[in-house]
Design a protein around this motif. Structure first.
Motif, PDB file in Angstrom:
ATOM      1  N   MET A  23      11.308  -4.759  13.570  1.00  0.00           N
ATOM      2  CA  MET A  23      12.658  -4.956  13.040  1.00  0.00           C
ATOM      3  C   MET A  23      13.169  -3.609  12.544  1.00  0.00           C
ATOM      4  O   MET A  23      12.814  -3.169  11.458  1.00  0.00           O
ATOM      5  N   VAL A  24      13.972  -2.959  13.380  1.00  0.00           N
ATOM      6  CA  VAL A  24      14.484  -1.634  13.021  1.00  0.00           C
ATOM      7  C   VAL A  24      15.997  -1.558  13.147  1.00  0.00           C
ATOM      8  O   VAL A  24      16.564  -0.480  13.076  1.00  0.00           O
ATOM      9  N   GLY A  25      16.629  -2.695  13.301  1.00  0.00           N
ATOM     10  CA  GLY A  25      18.068  -2.715  13.503  1.00  0.00           C
ATOM     11  C   GLY A  25      18.840  -2.296  12.277  1.00  0.00           C
ATOM     12  O   GLY A  25      18.298  -2.180  11.185  1.00  0.00           O
ATOM     13  N   PRO A  26      20.122  -2.063  12.471  1.00  0.00           N
ATOM     14  CA  PRO A  26      20.958  -1.652  11.343  1.00  0.00           C
ATOM     15  C   PRO A  26      21.094  -2.791  10.348  1.00  0.00           C
ATOM     16  O   PRO A  26      20.941  -3.953  10.685  1.00  0.00           O
ATOM     17  N   GLY A  27      21.366  -2.432   9.131  1.00  0.00           N
ATOM     18  CA  GLY A  27      21.552  -3.433   8.098  1.00  0.00           C
ATOM     19  C   GLY A  27      21.790  -2.745   6.775  1.00  0.00           C
ATOM     20  O   GLY A  27      21.815  -1.526   6.691  1.00  0.00           O
ATOM     21  N   HIS A  28      21.949  -3.535   5.760  1.00  0.00           N
ATOM     22  CA  HIS A  28      22.088  -2.961   4.433  1.00  0.00           C
ATOM     23  C   HIS A  28      20.709  -2.552   3.965  1.00  0.00           C
ATOM     24  O   HIS A  28      19.729  -3.178   4.300  1.00  0.00           O
ATOM     25  N   THR A  29      20.670  -1.533   3.159  1.00  0.00           N
ATOM     26  CA  THR A  29      19.367  -1.026   2.747  1.00  0.00           C
ATOM     27  C   THR A  29      18.647  -1.986   1.811  1.00  0.00           C
ATOM     28  O   THR A  29      19.230  -2.512   0.877  1.00  0.00           O
ATOM     29  N   ALA A  30      17.379  -2.190   2.089  1.00  0.00           N
ATOM     30  CA  ALA A  30      16.537  -2.952   1.165  1.00  0.00           C
ATOM     31  C   ALA A  30      16.067  -2.042   0.045  1.00  0.00           C
ATOM     32  O   ALA A  30      15.563  -2.504  -0.956  1.00  0.00           O
ATOM     33  N   THR A  31      16.224  -0.739   0.213  1.00  0.00           N
ATOM     34  CA  THR A  31      15.736   0.190  -0.797  1.00  0.00           C
ATOM     35  C   THR A  31      16.765   0.443  -1.883  1.00  0.00           C
ATOM     36  O   THR A  31      16.513   1.203  -2.793  1.00  0.00           O
ATOM     37  N   GLY A  32      17.909  -0.220  -1.814  1.00  0.00           N
ATOM     38  CA  GLY A  32      18.908  -0.043  -2.848  1.00  0.00           C
ATOM     39  C   GLY A  32      18.387  -0.439  -4.217  1.00  0.00           C
ATOM     40  O   GLY A  32      18.697   0.185  -5.220  1.00  0.00           O
ATOM     41  N   ILE A  90       0.837  -1.191   0.000  1.00  0.00           N
ATOM     42  CA  ILE A  90       0.000   0.000   0.000  1.00  0.00           C
ATOM     43  C   ILE A  90       0.872   1.240   0.000  1.00  0.00           C
ATOM     44  O   ILE A  90       1.674   1.448   0.914  1.00  0.00           O
ATOM     45  N   ASN A  91       0.717   2.058  -1.045  1.00  0.00           N
ATOM     46  CA  ASN A  91       1.360   3.360  -1.156  1.00  0.00           C
ATOM     47  C   ASN A  91       0.702   4.092  -2.308  1.00  0.00           C
ATOM     48  O   ASN A  91       0.231   3.467  -3.254  1.00  0.00           O
ATOM     49  N   ASP A  92       0.676   5.425  -2.242  1.00  0.00           N
ATOM     50  CA  ASP A  92       0.009   6.226  -3.266  1.00  0.00           C
ATOM     51  C   ASP A  92       0.889   6.540  -4.462  1.00  0.00           C
ATOM     52  O   ASP A  92       0.429   7.165  -5.410  1.00  0.00           O
ATOM     53  N   TYR A  93       2.144   6.138  -4.441  1.00  0.00           N
ATOM     54  CA  TYR A  93       3.067   6.386  -5.546  1.00  0.00           C
ATOM     55  C   TYR A  93       3.342   5.060  -6.257  1.00  0.00           C
ATOM     56  O   TYR A  93       3.940   4.153  -5.678  1.00  0.00           O
ATOM     57  N   LEU A  94       2.930   4.955  -7.506  1.00  0.00           N
ATOM     58  CA  LEU A  94       3.071   3.701  -8.241  1.00  0.00           C
ATOM     59  C   LEU A  94       4.525   3.272  -8.372  1.00  0.00           C
ATOM     60  O   LEU A  94       4.835   2.078  -8.324  1.00  0.00           O
ATOM     61  N   VAL A  95       5.441   4.227  -8.503  1.00  0.00           N
ATOM     62  CA  VAL A  95       6.855   3.875  -8.640  1.00  0.00           C
ATOM     63  C   VAL A  95       7.396   3.265  -7.343  1.00  0.00           C
ATOM     64  O   VAL A  95       8.246   2.371  -7.373  1.00  0.00           O
ATOM     65  N   VAL A  96       6.881   3.694  -6.204  1.00  0.00           N
ATOM     66  CA  VAL A  96       7.291   3.114  -4.917  1.00  0.00           C
ATOM     67  C   VAL A  96       6.777   1.684  -4.819  1.00  0.00           C
ATOM     68  O   VAL A  96       7.501   0.766  -4.413  1.00  0.00           O
ATOM     69  N   VAL A 134       9.183  -1.735  -4.414  1.00  0.00           N
ATOM     70  CA  VAL A 134       9.069  -2.760  -3.376  1.00  0.00           C
ATOM     71  C   VAL A 134       8.759  -4.110  -4.021  1.00  0.00           C
ATOM     72  O   VAL A 134       9.289  -5.140  -3.609  1.00  0.00           O
ATOM     73  N   ASN A 135       7.927  -4.096  -5.054  1.00  0.00           N
ATOM     74  CA  ASN A 135       7.662  -5.349  -5.775  1.00  0.00           C
ATOM     75  C   ASN A 135       8.961  -5.942  -6.313  1.00  0.00           C
ATOM     76  O   ASN A 135       9.163  -7.156  -6.264  1.00  0.00           O
ATOM     77  N   ALA A 136       9.831  -5.087  -6.826  1.00  0.00           N
ATOM     78  CA  ALA A 136      11.111  -5.560  -7.364  1.00  0.00           C
ATOM     79  C   ALA A 136      11.959  -6.197  -6.265  1.00  0.00           C
ATOM     80  O   ALA A 136      12.590  -7.238  -6.472  1.00  0.00           O
ATOM     81  N   ILE A 137      11.974  -5.573  -5.092  1.00  0.00           N
ATOM     82  CA  ILE A 137      12.728  -6.122  -3.960  1.00  0.00           C
ATOM     83  C   ILE A 137      12.206  -7.505  -3.591  1.00  0.00           C
ATOM     84  O   ILE A 137      12.967  -8.442  -3.366  1.00  0.00           O
TER      85      ILE A 137
END
Length: 199
Positions: A116-125, A2-8, A12-15
């Motif tokens: 789950m908010v711990g440090p890590g590599h970005t999933a948004t890369g 759920i998000n109002d921006y199709l590109v977002v 996430v679908n790509a991830i």
């Protein structure tokens, strides 16, 4: 998703596409009673409310949604606590690696309350966001998206759990990259570069 921006949504679908054997992504445009049921609604808060807001409450009240996971850049204690207090079943940081994001979604689907908010590599890369091609970071684009929606700096800070100085820093950096000097110019630029919500 759920998000109002199709590109977002596409980002996430790509991830998550790499994990199609574990999660099936279904876009849910809005809260629509009687729509196809989903186990977990992943509420991406890009340029949207975090925490104690009506949108999260309405997602929790939708009988076609089994559980709600907030997926956000804002991962401070107040954002997490406010989201869980309003009924979110989990809070997943955008700093999580994709594998951890999937694991969090699976645990929430199984009935656990997950943070789950711990440090890590970005999933948004691998993610995408409006105005990425114009050089704005995801956070800068989010700030401009909220400006396009008419929010003041204070409202942006409240919505994103950021200090006034942090909001100003993101906005100044975005303005430099956009080549604008006023809020009106930023709004026009944002609309021209896809920072107006698609829905």
């Amino acid at each position: 998703m759920i998000n109002d921006y199709l590109v977002v949504v596409a980002g996430v679908n790509a991830i998550l596409s790499e994990y199609s054997d574990r999660v099936e992504v279904v876009e849910k445009n809005a809260v629509s009673k009687g729509a196809t049921a989903v186990d977990v609604a992943l509420y991406d808060t890009f340029a949207a409310p975090v925490g104690k807001h009506a949108r999260l409450a309405s997602l929790r009240e939708d009988p076609s949604i089994g559980a709600v996971a907030v997926y956000s850049f804002a991962s401070g204690r107040a954002a997490v606590d406010d989201s869980l207090a309003l009924g979110a079943n989990g809070f997943l940081s955008k700093a999580l690696p994709a594998a951890d994001l999937v694991r969090g979604i699976e645990e929430i689907a199984a009935g656990s309350v997950v943070t789950m908010v711990g440090p890590g590599h970005t999933a948004t890369g691998a993610n995408d966001w409006p105005a990425k091609d114009a050089g704005l970071s995801a956070r800068e684009a989010e700030m401009v998206g909220l400006i396009v929606q008419g929010l003041s700096n204070r409202e942006i800070g409240d919505r994103c759990y950021l200090s006034a100085n942090t909001v100003k820093t993101y906005i100044r950096a975005a303005y430099r990259k956009m080549g604008v000097g006023t809020r009106a110019q930023a709004v026009a630029w944002g609309i021209d570069h896809g920072l107006q919500p698609d829905r």
